[in-house]
Design a protein around this motif. Structure first.
Motif, mmCIF file in Angstrom:
data_model
loop_
_atom_site.group_PDB
_atom_site.id
_atom_site.type_symbol
_atom_site.label_atom_id
_atom_site.label_comp_id
_atom_site.label_asym_id
_atom_site.label_seq_id
_atom_site.Cartn_x
_atom_site.Cartn_y
_atom_site.Cartn_z
ATOM 1 N N TYR A 349 0.895 -1.274 -0.190
ATOM 2 C CA TYR A 349 0.153 -0.183 -0.131
ATOM 3 C C TYR A 349 0.774 1.297 0.018
ATOM 4 C CZ TYR A 349 -2.934 3.771 1.688
ATOM 5 O OH TYR A 349 -3.575 5.259 1.412
ATOM 6 N N LEU A 350 1.995 1.266 0.902
ATOM 7 C CA LEU A 350 2.442 2.561 0.874
ATOM 8 C C LEU A 350 3.554 2.658 -0.319
ATOM 9 C CD1 LEU A 350 4.120 2.116 4.565
ATOM 10 C CD2 LEU A 350 2.382 3.698 3.883
ATOM 11 N N GLN A 351 4.035 1.753 -0.856
ATOM 12 C CA GLN A 351 4.823 2.024 -2.070
ATOM 13 C C GLN A 351 3.766 2.421 -3.250
ATOM 14 O OE1 GLN A 351 7.855 2.391 -2.010
ATOM 15 N NE2 GLN A 351 8.721 1.367 -0.441
ATOM 16 N N LEU A 352 2.719 1.704 -3.493
ATOM 17 C CA LEU A 352 1.968 1.884 -4.761
ATOM 18 C C LEU A 352 1.235 3.044 -4.477
ATOM 19 C CD1 LEU A 352 0.970 -1.889 -5.039
ATOM 20 C CD2 LEU A 352 2.765 -0.543 -6.455
ATOM 21 N N SER A 353 0.804 3.601 -3.421
ATOM 22 C CA SER A 353 0.037 4.742 -3.266
ATOM 23 C C SER A 353 0.937 6.024 -3.269
ATOM 24 C CB SER A 353 -0.781 4.765 -2.167
ATOM 25 O OG SER A 353 0.088 4.720 -0.731
ATOM 26 N N GLY A 354 2.353 5.850 -3.432
ATOM 27 C CA GLY A 354 3.172 6.929 -3.270
ATOM 28 C C GLY A 354 3.515 7.715 -1.796
ATOM 29 N N ALA A 356 5.224 6.226 0.782
ATOM 30 C CA ALA A 356 6.475 5.449 1.362
ATOM 31 C C ALA A 356 7.382 6.357 1.659
ATOM 32 C CB ALA A 356 7.125 4.358 0.749
ATOM 33 N N GLY A 357 7.348 7.956 1.671
ATOM 34 C CA GLY A 357 8.262 8.863 1.882
ATOM 35 C C GLY A 357 9.550 8.592 1.263
ATOM 36 N N ALA A 358 10.716 8.927 2.025
ATOM 37 C CA ALA A 358 12.089 8.592 1.628
ATOM 38 C C ALA A 358 12.324 7.115 1.036
ATOM 39 C CB ALA A 358 13.022 9.017 2.777
ATOM 40 N N ARG A 359 11.625 6.258 1.609
ATOM 41 C CA ARG A 359 11.978 4.806 1.152
ATOM 42 C C ARG A 359 11.183 4.574 -0.352
ATOM 43 N NH1 ARG A 359 9.935 0.653 3.063
ATOM 44 N NH2 ARG A 359 7.795 1.582 3.716
ATOM 45 N N ARG A 360 10.455 5.442 -0.813
ATOM 46 C CA ARG A 360 9.703 5.221 -1.992
ATOM 47 C C ARG A 360 10.446 4.484 -3.125
ATOM 48 N NH1 ARG A 360 5.946 9.642 -5.268
ATOM 49 N NH2 ARG A 360 5.225 8.088 -6.743
ATOM 50 N N ARG A 361 9.774 3.686 -3.737
ATOM 51 C CA ARG A 361 10.485 2.738 -4.909
ATOM 52 C C ARG A 361 9.525 3.008 -6.031
ATOM 53 N NH1 ARG A 361 13.697 -0.816 -2.482
ATOM 54 N NH2 ARG A 361 14.274 -1.969 -4.511
ATOM 55 N N ALA A 362 10.123 2.823 -7.132
ATOM 56 C CA ALA A 362 9.354 2.786 -8.366
ATOM 57 C C ALA A 362 8.761 1.861 -8.740
ATOM 58 C CB ALA A 362 10.327 3.177 -9.494
ATOM 59 N N ALA A 363 7.756 1.298 -7.877
ATOM 60 C CA ALA A 363 6.990 0.147 -8.340
ATOM 61 C C ALA A 363 5.491 0.453 -8.875
ATOM 62 C CB ALA A 363 6.902 -0.636 -6.878
ATOM 63 N N ALA A 364 5.074 -0.724 -9.731
ATOM 64 C CA ALA A 364 3.814 -0.679 -10.096
ATOM 65 C C ALA A 364 2.999 -1.912 -9.896
ATOM 66 C CB ALA A 364 3.917 -0.757 -11.892
#
Length: 386
Positions: A349-354, A356-364
């Protein structure tokens, strides 16, 4: 479209139900909603102890019905999942309720409790039924259950026990970055892992997630309704549960059962979603016991059968590298505490919704697993509708 998570602690200083009410209300507010519009509640209420601890709703577990009666909602749909794969099963129930029109906005939560004393303490002095053939010999509970197939794996594929350090160290490094984690700011070294005592050969203490008190909640709705809410939605693309396990003696999980059942779980998942392992760029594998990471890697096709131990040793799950599969980027259970599938769902949820803050990954496309490949399930989440 909204979530909340309590701090993860060994023991909280108030009832688990009180924490769950606060977390649910925070998740509802995070979604831009108020409790009066929530008309569905779903939970997986299993208290995963092999001990003799009493189960009290609102204290050692929090069911959907208990929570629904205390957050100021008037639900039309309340359900608890009690089958194989607690979190994937609960997600399926929530999605099905929304699609069927049984509810418009569903709160899904999981509340975990760490009782006083030993987590699996059991004062029994006699056993009957199938356990009479296992318990007197010391074969009982989850330690024996996971030690058997892990030992099979090591012997069958010539794997070294030391290879598992790559899994546990990766989980703890990522968990150490999460403020809510029990292991926040406490990463682990390979040397510390190898020095950990063996609790059921070949399983070390650090191969096991630590029992904790903690609660997480998510708000789910339809794609059409989500467009009017404040956060970017994450889509449920599909899910699969394992087939019924082969009948065995209690806690008897042979490696062949795990892998054959896992192959069927994977087949169901790829057929349901129309994608395959090569499409997943955010796989979150369950790690309540570290060997599960080997089993899921192979069952889902992320590496060949028998090669997971080499795969992790060669940096295959190092989330700091561009080629590493980030299977524990959210810390997992080993890096957060025994939150039973929540870390995997939350990281998707955090990564795909954008968010995750500084941990953000380019995931789809993410994937969240829970339990064993033959006795659990998985959900595929996407940034955009498939």
């Amino acid at each position: 479209m909204g979530y909340a998570h309590s701090a993860i602690e060994r023991h909280v200083d108030r009832p688990l139900g009180a924490v769950a009410v606060d977390v649910a209300r925070s998740a509802i507010a995070d979604a831009g909603l108020t409790p009066d519009v929530i008309d569905g509640f779903v939970a997986a209420g299993l208290f995963p102890t092999a001990g003799a601890h009493a189960v009290h709703d609102g204290v050692s577990t929090v069911t959907a019905a208990w929570l629904a009666a205390r957050v100021g909602a008037a639900p039309r749909y309340v359900a608890g999942f009690a089958g194989i794969g607690q979190i994937p099963g609960a997600v399926a129930m929530a999605v099905n309720a929304i699609v069927a029109g049984a509810a418009d906005y569903v709160v899904l939560h999981r509340a975990l409790h760490n009782p006083a004393g030993g987590y699996h303490d059991n004062p029994a002095t006699a056993v009957s039924g199938p356990q009479q053939w296992t318990v007197p010999q010391g074969y009982a509970g989850p330690m024996s259950m996971i030690a058997l197939p892990y030992n099979e794996y090591l012997r069958r594929y010539g794997a070294d026990e030391e290879a598992m350090a790559a899994v546990v160290v990766e989980a703890r490094r990522n968990g150490a970055e999460l403020p809510w984690s029990y292991w926040y700011q406490r990463p682990l070294t390979v040397e510390e892992y190898l020095a950990a005592p063996v609790v059921s050969s070949p399983v070390r203490r650090l191969d096991c997630d630590i029992p904790v008190d903690g609660v997480a909640a998510f708000v789910l709705t339809s794609a059409a309704r989500a467009r009017d809410l404040p956060h970017r939605p994450v889509y449920v693309a599909g899910y699969a549960s394992s087939p019924p396990a082969v009948p065995r003696l209690p806690s008897h999980w042979p490696l062949d059962d795990i892998m054959s059942g896992g192959a069927e779980t994977a087949r169901r998942l790829w057929a349901e979603t129309g994608i395959g392992p090569a499409d997943i760029d955010l796989p979150q594998l369950y790690d309540g016991f570290s060997p599960f990471v080997y089993f899921w890697l192979e069952a889902l096709g992320f590496c060949p059968v028998g090669e997971a131990h080499r795969f992790v040793q060669d940096g295959g799950i190092d989330s700091r590298t561009p080629t590493g599969l980030p299977v524990l980027s959210g810390g997992g259970a080993l890096g957060n505490g025994r939150m039973h599938g929540i870390p995997q769902m939350l990281e998707c949820y955090l990564q795909l919704s954008g968010r995750a803050g500084a941990r953000r990954r380019a995931a789809a496309i993410g994937l969240a697993c829970h339990s064993s490949p033959h006795y659990g399930g998985a959900v595929v989440y996407t940034r955009e509708p498939l």
